[in-house]
Structure formats: C-alpha cells, structure tokens
Design a protein around this motif. Structure first.
Motif, mmCIF file in Angstrom:
data_model
loop_
_atom_site.group_PDB
_atom_site.id
_atom_site.type_symbol
_atom_site.label_atom_id
_atom_site.label_comp_id
_atom_site.label_asym_id
_atom_site.label_seq_id
_atom_site.Cartn_x
_atom_site.Cartn_y
_atom_site.Cartn_z
ATOM 1 N N MET A 165 0.861 -1.176 0.000
ATOM 2 C CA MET A 165 0.000 0.000 0.000
ATOM 3 C C MET A 165 0.897 1.225 0.000
ATOM 4 O O MET A 165 2.038 1.190 0.458
ATOM 5 N N THR A 166 0.375 2.324 -0.497
ATOM 6 C CA THR A 166 1.130 3.573 -0.453
ATOM 7 C C THR A 166 1.166 4.088 0.978
ATOM 8 O O THR A 166 0.404 3.638 1.841
ATOM 9 N N SER A 167 2.023 5.057 1.208
ATOM 10 C CA SER A 167 2.116 5.615 2.562
ATOM 11 C C SER A 167 0.806 6.307 2.953
ATOM 12 O O SER A 167 0.395 6.248 4.116
ATOM 13 N N GLN B 51 -2.209 5.401 1.938
ATOM 14 C CA GLN B 51 -3.153 4.331 2.259
ATOM 15 C C GLN B 51 -2.849 3.740 3.634
ATOM 16 O O GLN B 51 -3.760 3.492 4.426
ATOM 17 N N ARG B 52 -1.573 3.530 3.930
ATOM 18 C CA ARG B 52 -1.206 2.990 5.251
ATOM 19 C C ARG B 52 -1.630 3.943 6.364
ATOM 20 O O ARG B 52 -2.120 3.508 7.408
ATOM 21 N N ASP B 53 -1.456 5.244 6.145
ATOM 22 C CA ASP B 53 -1.867 6.234 7.151
ATOM 23 C C ASP B 53 -3.374 6.198 7.367
ATOM 24 O O ASP B 53 -3.850 6.278 8.496
ATOM 25 N N MET B 54 -4.135 6.076 6.274
ATOM 26 C CA MET B 54 -5.591 6.026 6.401
ATOM 27 C C MET B 54 -6.032 4.793 7.172
ATOM 28 O O MET B 54 -6.934 4.874 8.012
ATOM 29 N N VAL B 55 -5.397 3.661 6.893
ATOM 30 C CA VAL B 55 -5.745 2.429 7.612
ATOM 31 C C VAL B 55 -5.379 2.569 9.087
ATOM 32 O O VAL B 55 -6.149 2.170 9.968
ATOM 33 N N ALA B 56 -4.234 3.150 9.360
ATOM 34 C CA ALA B 56 -3.800 3.303 10.749
ATOM 35 C C ALA B 56 -4.735 4.205 11.549
ATOM 36 O O ALA B 56 -4.970 3.967 12.740
ATOM 37 N N LYS B 57 -5.293 5.226 10.897
ATOM 38 C CA LYS B 57 -6.179 6.171 11.587
ATOM 39 C C LYS B 57 -7.627 5.686 11.668
ATOM 40 O O LYS B 57 -8.426 6.244 12.412
ATOM 41 N N ALA B 58 -7.953 4.661 10.930
ATOM 42 C CA ALA B 58 -9.336 4.168 10.893
ATOM 43 C C ALA B 58 -9.655 3.379 12.165
ATOM 44 O O ALA B 58 -8.764 2.808 12.803
ATOM 45 N N GLN C 59 -10.418 -2.681 0.264
ATOM 46 C CA GLN C 59 -10.748 -1.673 -0.743
ATOM 47 C C GLN C 59 -9.492 -1.202 -1.462
ATOM 48 O O GLN C 59 -9.477 -1.081 -2.693
ATOM 49 N N PHE C 60 -8.433 -0.945 -0.730
ATOM 50 C CA PHE C 60 -7.187 -0.499 -1.353
ATOM 51 C C PHE C 60 -6.602 -1.592 -2.238
ATOM 52 O O PHE C 60 -6.078 -1.314 -3.316
ATOM 53 N N LYS C 61 -6.700 -2.830 -1.793
ATOM 54 C CA LYS C 61 -6.193 -3.933 -2.606
ATOM 55 C C LYS C 61 -6.985 -4.026 -3.912
ATOM 56 O O LYS C 61 -6.406 -4.192 -4.995
#
Length: 73
Positions: free
Chosen positions: A19-21, A23-30, A41-43
């Motif tokens: 994942m891009t950085s 995308q990783r940030d969004m997942v971490a904050k979710a 979804q990102f995959k």
C-alpha cells in the motif's frame, strides 16, 4: 514478448505488493472494525489499476502489430 512479460511482472509486484504511505496512514487512523474493509478496498483499487495498465500495454502491442501488418499490405 519476454520484455512485456517482465514489465507486467514488475508493475504487478509494485502495485499489488504494498500500500502507499497515504493508504497505510488512512488504515492506521481508521477504527479497528473498519481496517479490514479499508485494506480490502485499497487492494481492489490497486488490482484495478494493475488490470488497466496491463490492458493499456496489450492495446499498444496490438496497435504496433496492426501497424506492421498494414505496412506489409
């Protein structure tokens, strides 16, 4: 033809492998219950992008092949 396959493999590993950085940030904050859905979804988005890039490469290859055939006729 081998070079196109190697390009496709390289694109595939680059797109679907991580994942891009952002995308990783969004997942971490979710919230925890949404993380698996966001990752899926990102995959899916990354796989769609890969499919589009491969489709574009194949279209260009077809156009080049047809140009050669037209020039022979």
């Amino acid at each position: 033809m081998g070079s196109i396959a190697s390009i496709a493999n390289q694109v595939s590993s680059n797109i679907t492998g991580q994942m891009t950085s952002v995308q990783r940030d969004m997942v971490a904050k979710a919230p925890d219950e949404q993380k698996p859905f966001l990752e899926a979804q990102f995959k899916l988005e990354n796989e769609a992008q890969l499919t589009q890039q491969i489709t574009n490469m194949l279209k260009k290859l077809d156009e080049m092949s047809m140009a050669v055939i037209r020039n022979l006729a």
